[in-house]
Write a protein that holds these residues in place. Structure first.
Motif, PDB file in Angstrom:
ATOM      1  N   CYS A 197       1.037  -1.112  -0.020  1.00  0.00           N
ATOM      2  CA  CYS A 197       0.086  -0.098  -0.035  1.00  0.00           C
ATOM      3  C   CYS A 197       1.231   1.349  -0.395  1.00  0.00           C
ATOM      4  CB  CYS A 197      -0.563  -0.263   1.168  1.00  0.00           C
ATOM      5  SG  CYS A 197      -2.338  -1.599   1.176  1.00  0.00           S
ATOM      6  N   GLU A 198       1.766   1.262   0.205  1.00  0.00           N
ATOM      7  CA  GLU A 198       3.086   2.249   0.203  1.00  0.00           C
ATOM      8  C   GLU A 198       3.595   2.362  -0.459  1.00  0.00           C
ATOM      9  OE1 GLU A 198       5.443   5.697   1.610  1.00  0.00           O
ATOM     10  OE2 GLU A 198       3.457   4.592   2.486  1.00  0.00           O
ATOM     11  N   TRP A 199       3.543   1.237  -1.247  1.00  0.00           N
ATOM     12  CA  TRP A 199       4.729   0.898  -2.584  1.00  0.00           C
ATOM     13  C   TRP A 199       3.736   1.455  -4.061  1.00  0.00           C
ATOM     14  CZ3 TRP A 199       2.677  -2.054  -7.181  1.00  0.00           C
ATOM     15  CH2 TRP A 199       3.647  -2.514  -8.074  1.00  0.00           C
ATOM     16  N   VAL A 200       2.356   1.069  -3.981  1.00  0.00           N
ATOM     17  CA  VAL A 200       1.670   1.371  -4.934  1.00  0.00           C
ATOM     18  C   VAL A 200       1.604   3.081  -4.742  1.00  0.00           C
ATOM     19  CG1 VAL A 200      -0.056   2.115  -3.426  1.00  0.00           C
ATOM     20  CG2 VAL A 200      -0.799   0.797  -5.742  1.00  0.00           C
ATOM     21  N   LYS A 201       1.559   4.115  -4.157  1.00  0.00           N
ATOM     22  CA  LYS A 201       1.331   5.193  -3.911  1.00  0.00           C
ATOM     23  C   LYS A 201       2.771   5.884  -4.748  1.00  0.00           C
ATOM     24  CE  LYS A 201      -1.306   6.101  -0.050  1.00  0.00           C
ATOM     25  NZ  LYS A 201      -1.752   4.895  -0.068  1.00  0.00           N
ATOM     26  N   ASP A 202       3.892   5.306  -4.290  1.00  0.00           N
ATOM     27  CA  ASP A 202       5.303   5.837  -5.194  1.00  0.00           C
ATOM     28  C   ASP A 202       5.113   5.438  -6.564  1.00  0.00           C
ATOM     29  OD1 ASP A 202       6.331   6.832  -2.792  1.00  0.00           O
ATOM     30  OD2 ASP A 202       7.244   4.562  -2.725  1.00  0.00           O
ATOM     31  N   ALA A 203       4.366   3.805  -7.392  1.00  0.00           N
ATOM     32  CA  ALA A 203       4.132   3.841  -8.068  1.00  0.00           C
ATOM     33  C   ALA A 203       3.384   4.431  -8.536  1.00  0.00           C
ATOM     34  CB  ALA A 203       3.273   1.763  -8.444  1.00  0.00           C
ATOM     35  N   TYR A 204       2.481   4.837  -8.421  1.00  0.00           N
ATOM     36  CA  TYR A 204       1.177   6.471  -9.071  1.00  0.00           C
ATOM     37  C   TYR A 204       2.079   7.164  -9.330  1.00  0.00           C
ATOM     38  CZ  TYR A 204      -3.414   3.167  -9.858  1.00  0.00           C
ATOM     39  OH  TYR A 204      -3.909   1.996 -10.693  1.00  0.00           O
ATOM     40  N   ALA A 205       3.052   7.414  -8.371  1.00  0.00           N
ATOM     41  CA  ALA A 205       3.706   9.001  -8.619  1.00  0.00           C
ATOM     42  C   ALA A 205       4.177   9.114  -9.866  1.00  0.00           C
ATOM     43  CB  ALA A 205       4.163   9.335  -7.351  1.00  0.00           C
ATOM     44  N   LEU A 206       4.458   7.866 -10.530  1.00  0.00           N
ATOM     45  CA  LEU A 206       5.583   7.720 -11.500  1.00  0.00           C
ATOM     46  C   LEU A 206       4.482   7.583 -13.090  1.00  0.00           C
ATOM     47  CD1 LEU A 206       8.803   5.038 -10.455  1.00  0.00           C
ATOM     48  CD2 LEU A 206       7.931   7.998 -10.611  1.00  0.00           C
ATOM     49  N   LEU A 207       2.913   7.549 -13.086  1.00  0.00           N
ATOM     50  CA  LEU A 207       2.571   7.270 -14.560  1.00  0.00           C
ATOM     51  C   LEU A 207       2.402   8.716 -14.793  1.00  0.00           C
ATOM     52  CD1 LEU A 207      -0.070   4.330 -13.180  1.00  0.00           C
ATOM     53  CD2 LEU A 207       2.523   4.090 -13.636  1.00  0.00           C
ATOM     54  N   PRO A 208       1.913   9.583 -14.801  1.00  0.00           N
ATOM     55  CA  PRO A 208       1.891  10.457 -15.068  1.00  0.00           C
ATOM     56  C   PRO A 208       2.923  10.688 -16.438  1.00  0.00           C
ATOM     57  CG  PRO A 208       1.468  10.976 -13.473  1.00  0.00           C
ATOM     58  CD  PRO A 208       1.850   9.908 -13.666  1.00  0.00           C
ATOM     59  N   GLN A 209       4.200  10.331 -16.495  1.00  0.00           N
ATOM     60  CA  GLN A 209       4.987  10.202 -17.445  1.00  0.00           C
ATOM     61  C   GLN A 209       5.454   9.448 -18.104  1.00  0.00           C
ATOM     62  OE1 GLN A 209       8.944   9.576 -15.881  1.00  0.00           O
ATOM     63  NE2 GLN A 209       8.006   9.450 -14.474  1.00  0.00           N
ATOM     64  N   MET A 210       4.168   8.443 -18.090  1.00  0.00           N
ATOM     65  CA  MET A 210       3.773   7.293 -19.044  1.00  0.00           C
ATOM     66  C   MET A 210       2.454   7.098 -19.940  1.00  0.00           C
ATOM     67  SD  MET A 210       5.252   4.204 -16.382  1.00  0.00           S
ATOM     68  CE  MET A 210       6.835   4.371 -15.578  1.00  0.00           C
ATOM     69  N   LEU A 211       1.891   8.236 -19.969  1.00  0.00           N
ATOM     70  CA  LEU A 211       0.537   8.357 -20.459  1.00  0.00           C
ATOM     71  C   LEU A 211       1.043   7.968 -21.477  1.00  0.00           C
ATOM     72  CD1 LEU A 211      -1.612  10.001 -17.906  1.00  0.00           C
ATOM     73  CD2 LEU A 211      -0.935   8.043 -17.824  1.00  0.00           C
ATOM     74  N   GLY A 212       0.077   7.720 -22.578  1.00  0.00           N
ATOM     75  CA  GLY A 212       0.264   7.948 -23.845  1.00  0.00           C
ATOM     76  C   GLY A 212      -0.182   6.297 -24.620  1.00  0.00           C
ATOM     77  N   PRO A 213       0.379   6.059 -25.729  1.00  0.00           N
ATOM     78  CA  PRO A 213       0.464   4.663 -26.158  1.00  0.00           C
ATOM     79  C   PRO A 213       2.040   4.403 -26.167  1.00  0.00           C
ATOM     80  CG  PRO A 213      -0.033   6.130 -28.187  1.00  0.00           C
ATOM     81  CD  PRO A 213      -0.201   6.936 -27.010  1.00  0.00           C
ATOM     82  N   SER A 214       1.589   2.575 -26.195  1.00  0.00           N
ATOM     83  CA  SER A 214       3.038   1.700 -25.273  1.00  0.00           C
ATOM     84  C   SER A 214       3.831   1.955 -27.244  1.00  0.00           C
ATOM     85  CB  SER A 214       2.574   1.079 -24.962  1.00  0.00           C
ATOM     86  OG  SER A 214       2.141   1.497 -23.768  1.00  0.00           O
ATOM     87  N   SER A 215       4.867   1.675 -26.541  1.00  0.00           N
ATOM     88  CA  SER A 215       5.685   1.300 -27.464  1.00  0.00           C
ATOM     89  C   SER A 215       5.349  -0.066 -28.765  1.00  0.00           C
ATOM     90  CB  SER A 215       7.373   1.504 -26.970  1.00  0.00           C
ATOM     91  OG  SER A 215       7.131   0.491 -26.421  1.00  0.00           O
ATOM     92  N   HIS A 216       4.825  -0.729 -27.914  1.00  0.00           N
ATOM     93  CA  HIS A 216       4.367  -1.994 -28.348  1.00  0.00           C
ATOM     94  C   HIS A 216       3.147  -2.057 -28.431  1.00  0.00           C
ATOM     95  CE1 HIS A 216       5.588  -3.699 -24.290  1.00  0.00           C
ATOM     96  NE2 HIS A 216       5.128  -4.543 -25.152  1.00  0.00           N
ATOM     97  N   GLY A 217       2.223  -2.738 -29.431  1.00  0.00           N
ATOM     98  CA  GLY A 217       0.823  -2.322 -29.500  1.00  0.00           C
ATOM     99  C   GLY A 217       0.336  -3.165 -29.128  1.00  0.00           C
ATOM    100  N   MET A 218      -0.889  -3.445 -28.173  1.00  0.00           N
ATOM    101  CA  MET A 218      -1.553  -4.918 -27.464  1.00  0.00           C
ATOM    102  C   MET A 218      -2.187  -5.388 -29.272  1.00  0.00           C
ATOM    103  SD  MET A 218      -2.763  -6.199 -24.232  1.00  0.00           S
ATOM    104  CE  MET A 218      -3.504  -7.631 -23.972  1.00  0.00           C
ATOM    105  N   ARG A 219      -1.923  -6.688 -28.530  1.00  0.00           N
ATOM    106  CA  ARG A 219      -2.504  -7.455 -29.455  1.00  0.00           C
ATOM    107  C   ARG A 219      -3.409  -8.533 -29.016  1.00  0.00           C
ATOM    108  NH1 ARG A 219       3.164  -8.723 -32.335  1.00  0.00           N
ATOM    109  NH2 ARG A 219       3.681  -6.820 -33.676  1.00  0.00           N
ATOM    110  N   PRO A 220      -4.340  -9.184 -29.780  1.00  0.00           N
ATOM    111  CA  PRO A 220      -5.824 -10.291 -29.432  1.00  0.00           C
ATOM    112  C   PRO A 220      -4.676 -10.864 -28.498  1.00  0.00           C
ATOM    113  CG  PRO A 220      -6.166  -9.274 -31.374  1.00  0.00           C
ATOM    114  CD  PRO A 220      -4.845  -8.846 -30.557  1.00  0.00           C
TER     115      PRO A 220
END
Length: 518
Positions: free
Chosen positions: A495-518
């Motif tokens: 529960c402590e780690w997840v807050k640190d993880a979410y603090a990093l997410l804004p810089q990752m928003l947008g499409p990933s470098s490799h697209g999701m396939r079915p």
């Protein structure tokens, strides 16, 4: 002068459209235990939130005076609505009009639904009940020619997998392009008894392959519960809609948004006393991982996908103090939790899903490695396992590893990117290495054992001597593992780690470098 006459005509046609395939066909459809497409949409969405697009689209006939004398609505409905207050796009087949087939449709509507979700960056839900493909070959009689097939809107179908959550519901006998529309999703659901899924239905299979099968035998839940073509089975259409709502609740509306955080009533500092004893001291004894998950994650927040395919691995969504996360875990009752060809595919797809929508991943590791033996070699387990490991290494979302027990071989090593920060905690039950000690000793000391007058006694001596060496505390002394924790501290730490993880997410928003396939 007003336009009242035209408005009244539009309203009249809207009422005609609501009759769908007519009273007789609607009654027949309901007699099979199925909801109509309009009832499905009403049941799925928040009350009175559906706004229909293209309501009066259909096939028409006019008399010599230009008056409408016959109207058959298109067998595909689309529009926007809300699920738990959040806007979505929904498109559904109307089986009461030409069995949901394309020759009863206006194909532009299906394409428009994909385009609307794509351009508005909204989640898309496909209610599939029919073939949705080229329709009957009777079409050739009227057209006078055949055609080279192109899957309609497939450029958008593929693009949508990379940018918005897509749910495919199999709600009837679904074949061909309809089946592909279900599969081309992040989460697919099939309703038992009333739904079947196949590339081609029984008549075509009988003619082409000589196999005389019923719809259930060919594509019922007994086929697809563990085929990997479908993620989850629903007991009813209402259950399918509830699963859809739960799935979407963990995900953002698009890859440009953060996952939705909810207020949690569960104490983030909760320490479950049972965790100190859930891992048996006998390393060969299994334990029930599904009983452990609620001890770590928020109450009633665990949502499992694909339970019966690749059963040695669990893939779940859950929450920590209200923050959505992806969860990987081993089920030691199935192949000891080891990586099979099927579970490797499952890991790869789930990790890519979390990467696409920026969900941090928690890997609860008890991984004996890739499952060995001839049947697994015949399935190419090493290649599929390597693909799963590559997916873990390629993901950029924060990941943390909790080593509950085993981490052996290539499979165990691949449960986290060991060349990065490699954030992890181990439980005191940790047991790791290139090979399990018991099997490794047989290989490493083969000559000594073969030369011994009492190989059983010698083997016991070697194992006893090495027992203290395999202690995870010895590994921690060499900083081979960063921290061994009291299992009861797992939830507070996460529960402590997840807050640190979410603090990093804004810089990752947008499409990933490799697209999701079915």
């Amino acid at each position: 002068m007003t336009w009242e006459t035209e408005i009244q005509e539009i309203r009249r046609r809207e009422e005609l459209a609501k009759q769908m395939g007519g009273e007789e066909r609607v009654a027949k459809h309901k007699s099979r235990g199925k909801l109509t497409v309009r009832d499905r949409i009403a049941s799925l969405l928040d009350d009175n939130s559906f706004h229909e697009t293209g309501a009066i689209t259909g096939k028409t006939k006019y008399n010599e005076n230009g008056e409408l004398i016959e109207f058959t609505p298109a067998n595909f409905l689309l529009g926007t609505g809300r699920i738990n207050g959040r806007k979505v796009v929904v498109g559904g087949d109307d089986f009461t009009v030409r069995g949901g087939a394309a020759d009863g449709a206006i194909m532009g509507k299906q394409i428009y639904a994909e385009r609307m979700a794509h351009d508005l960056q909204l989640p898309l839900i496909r209610l599939v009940d029919g073939t949705g493909g080229g329709g009957s070959v009777k079409f050739l009689d009227t057209a006078g020619h055949t055609y080279v097939p192109v899957n309609p809107a497939w450029d958008l179908v593929v693009a949508n997998m990379e940018r918005i959550p897509v749910v495919g519901l199999c709600l009837g006998s679904v074949a061909g392009l309809g089946a592909a529309r279900v599969a081309a999703s992040h989460f697919s659901i099939m309703v038992e008894e009333t739904a079947q899924l196949f590339v081609a239905g029984p008549p075509v299979v009988k003619y082409g392959m000589g196999q005389d099968l019923t719809k259930e035998e060919l594509g019922g839940i007994q086929v697809h519960r563990s085929s990997g073509a479908i993620d989850n089975i629903a007991s009813s259409e209402e259950d399918a809609f509830e699963q859809t709502r739960r799935f979407l609740s963990y995900l953002p509306s698009s890859v440009w948004q953060m996952p939705p955080v909810e207020k949690s009533e569960d104490n983030p500092l909760r320490r479950e006393e049972r965790l100190i004893s859930v891992i048996p001291r006998n390393r060969r004894s299994p334990y029930k991982i599904r009983e452990i998950l609620p001890m770590i994650f928020d109450a009633d927040s665990v949502f499992e996908m694909g339970r019966y395919y690749g059963g040695g691995t669990l893939t779940c969504f859950a929450r920590l103090d209200g923050y959505p996360v992806g969860v990987l875990a081993s089920d030691t009752y199935v192949n000891g939790g080891g990586m099979t060809a099927e579970s490797s595919e499952k890991i790869e797809r789930f990790v890519d899903l979390c990467q696409t929508f920026h969900l941090p991943i928690i890997n609860l590791v008890d991984q004996p490695g890739m499952v060995i033996g001839l049947p697994n070699e015949l399935k190419g387990t090493i290649r599929k396992g390597t693909r799963a490991i590559a997916a873990i290494y390629q993901t950029k979302v924060p990941m943390i590893e909790i080593i509950m027990r085993r981490a052996f071989g290539v499979g165990g090593a691949g449960m986290t990117n060991g060349h990065g920060l490699n954030l992890r905690y181990a439980w005191p039950s940790g047991d790791w290495g290139s090979l399990p000690l018991e099997g490794g000793v047989q290989v490493a000391y083969r000559r000594e054992l073969e030369a011994s007058d009492n190989p059983k006694e010698l083997l016991a001596e070697i194992l006893e001597r090495m027992e203290s060496v395999r202690s995870p505390i010895r590994t921690a002394e060499a900083f081979g593992v960063e921290e061994i924790i009291d299992p009861r501290d797992t939830r507070p730490l996460l529960c402590e780690w997840v807050k640190d993880a979410y603090a990093l997410l804004p810089q990752m928003l947008g499409p990933s470098s490799h697209g999701m396939r079915p």
